[in-house]
Enzyme design. Structure first.
Site, PDB file in Angstrom:
ATOM      1  N   GLU A  13       1.181  -1.156  -0.001  1.00  0.00           N
ATOM      2  CA  GLU A  13      -0.131  -0.107   0.060  1.00  0.00           C
ATOM      3  C   GLU A  13       0.974   1.536  -0.086  1.00  0.00           C
ATOM      4  OE1 GLU A  13      -3.049  -0.186   3.305  1.00  0.00           O
ATOM      5  OE2 GLU A  13      -3.663  -2.312   1.527  1.00  0.00           O
ATOM      6  N   GLU A  53      -4.628  -8.468   0.763  1.00  0.00           N
ATOM      7  CA  GLU A  53      -5.880  -8.665   1.797  1.00  0.00           C
ATOM      8  C   GLU A  53      -7.059  -8.524   2.288  1.00  0.00           C
ATOM      9  OE1 GLU A  53      -4.390  -4.826   4.955  1.00  0.00           O
ATOM     10  OE2 GLU A  53      -2.869  -5.687   3.906  1.00  0.00           O
TER      11      GLU A  53
HETATM   12  O1  IFM Z   1      -4.659  -2.441   9.605  1.00  0.00           O
HETATM   13  C1  IFM Z   1      -4.291  -1.720   7.377  1.00  0.00           C
HETATM   14  C2  IFM Z   1      -2.975  -2.849   7.292  1.00  0.00           C
HETATM   15  O2  IFM Z   1      -2.135  -2.086   7.951  1.00  0.00           O
HETATM   16  C3  IFM Z   1      -3.046  -1.916   5.371  1.00  0.00           C
HETATM   17  N1  IFM Z   1      -3.713  -2.427   4.996  1.00  0.00           N
HETATM   18  C4  IFM Z   1      -5.646  -1.987   5.823  1.00  0.00           C
HETATM   19  C5  IFM Z   1      -5.892  -2.575   7.379  1.00  0.00           C
HETATM   20  C6  IFM Z   1      -6.458  -2.303   7.641  1.00  0.00           C
HETATM   21  O3  IFM Z   1      -6.679  -0.660   7.324  1.00  0.00           O
END
Ligand code: IFM
Length: 454
Positions: A161, A354
């Site tokens: 990210e 994710e």
């Molecule tokens: O906790 C975060 C993670 O570190 C990166 N992606 C989103 C998750 C939830 O906000």
């Protein structure tokens, strides 16, 4: 249908779970410094976090019970190189060696993310990603990682990210180190991050010829309001558009250079800010676009878009839209449209690196955590993902975020995403109901997904 070798997994990151922030020679990260100044909810810090540094064996035992095939976790750069470059901290290497060996002994495939936001503070002081040497600093770190761990680890992800560790950190000022930089500086940082990625992939090919490497950006999915051709085209356009006020948070600026070898020149942001790119940027793009093996995307929520003239417009969510405990709209179709649009554009196997939900979890009178809505959330999303797969989208894996509750950045510990509840006072782990639901799904390779809705 999910492939037989589908990578059913869970994900975490170093700063969010490890703790041991100053143990065994670890250097400081920007998050250690930011949280120490009380910048997050409740003045929470990652000093202890889930104490995974000392409890990883217990955690991996639970992962084995869950039945995951893959575990995606990140390494703390300053635990390995306390100053960011230079001297390697052997104790940091030892910790990750033990962790990796323990995963393999338990039949779990490690997926290492090289960088998930805990940037070495010593490099922050030297100008972070604006420093012309910053891509080389990252390369030095990555090469240490490949030399130490790639004899056993075969899946790597360069960055998690960048929209957040540049956007939220240096544009919006909400994440460490909490700055609001000018566009000129942001464009440079973004370019250097991608150059670091490209240099790393090139080195990886030489050092780890039998390994696979990917990249894990994020971004809200633009979903068509209806199934009309016009709305679908409008959503696609929106998903890959880069507007003046979305320079750091979009998909295309962060992925086109890597996947296509070009900046999204036909966008408002490029017309305005492309001039801030280094003069050599076209040469750099050749390095940046060194081919990767799989394309990851972190997908949580989406927005609705419809055709308007020859462009698009947003349509507000309806008033009965449900929201998660962190305030994100629950829009399962993002796991259909996101992978579809990304696969059509980038033509690489996709991993959902994710996807997850923050719920208001608590321990019930029976001592358990009943989080039916988390199981429903996962089920609804996987159902859409399976539809995309059945239509020919190549999806290689799904990593639920997160294996366990953890430090949710600016929100501290107030948001719980885990399949495992963590009591932060006692460090007790309690598998939630969703843990057993996901366990059953993995056991059946997702074949019982539709059953679980009955
Ligand atoms: O906790 C975060 C993670 O570190 C990166 N992606 C989103 C998750 C939830 O906000």
């Amino acid at each position: 249908m999910f492939k037989d070798d589908f990578a059913w997994g869970v994900a975490t990151s170093s700063y969010q779970i490890e703790g041991a922030f100053d143990e065994d020679g670890k250097g400081l990260s920007v998050w250690d410094v930011f949280t120490e100044e009380g910048k997050c909810f409740g003045r929470h810090t990652g000093e202890v976090a889930c104490d995974h540094y000392h409890r990883f064996k217990e955690d991996i035992k639970l992962m084995k019970e869950l039945g995951v095939k893959a575990y995606r976790f990140s390494l703390s750069w300053p635990r390995i190189l306390p100053d960011g470059v230079g001297k390697v901290n052997q104790k940091g290497i030892d910790f990750y060696n033990e962790l990796i060996d323990c995963l393999l002994e338990n039949g779990i495939e490690p997926y290492i993310t090289l960088f998930h936001w805990d940037y070495p503070y010593e490099l922050e002081k030297k100008g972070n990603w604006s420093n012309p040497d910053s891509p080389k600093w990252f390369l030095e770190y990555a090469e240490v990682v490949f030399k130490e761990f790639a004899d056993r680890v075969k899946h790597f992800i360069t960055f998690n990210e960048p929209q957040c560790f540049i956007g939220l950190a240096y544009d919006k000022g909400e994440h460490a180190p909490g700055l609001k930089c000018l566009k000129r500086d942001l464009v440079l940082k973004m370019h250097n991050v991608m150059l670091a990625h490209g240099l790393t992939v090139k080195a990886f090919r030489k050092l780890v010829p039998d390994g696979k490497i990917g990249y894990a950006p994020c971004g809200d999915v633009a979903m068509p309001l209806t199934d009309s051709k016009e709305d679908i085209e409008a959503a696609r356009k929106r998903y890959f558009d880069v507007t003046a006020n979305n320079l750091t948070g979009n998909v295309a600026w962060w992925s086109d250079p890597i996947m296509l070898g070009t900046y999204p020149e036909d966008t408002e942001a490029f017309r305005l800010y492309g001039k801030y790119l280094p003069k050599s940027y076209k040469e750099d793009l050749k390095i940046i676009s060194e081919p990767i093996d799989f394309y990851c995307q972190n997908i949580y929520t989406g927005s609705r878009v419809r055709a308007a003239g020859d462009g698009y417009e947003y349509v507000k969510h309806s008033v009965d839209m449900p929201y998660t405990a962190i305030g994100w709209a629950i829009t399962p179709k993002n796991l259909y449209w996101g992978p579809k649009f990304l696969y059509e554009r980038y033509k690489k196997p996709i991993i959902i690196s994710e996807n997850g939900i923050a719920c208001n979890d608590f321990i019930a009178l029976d001592g358990k955590v009943h989080d039916q809505s988390r199981s429903d959330f996962i089920g609804l999303h996987l159902n859409e993902l399976e539809t995309a797969i059945d239509e020919g989208i190549d999806v290689a894996g799904y990593m639920y975020w997160s294996f366990m509750d953890n430090f949710e950045w600016a929100y501290g510990y107030s948001k719980r995403f885990g399949l495992v509840y963590v009591n932060y006072e006692t460090m007790e782990r309690i598998p939630k109901d969703s843990f057993y639901w996901y366990q059953n799904l993995i056991k059946n390779n997702g074949r019982n997904l539709s059953e679980s809705f009955k």
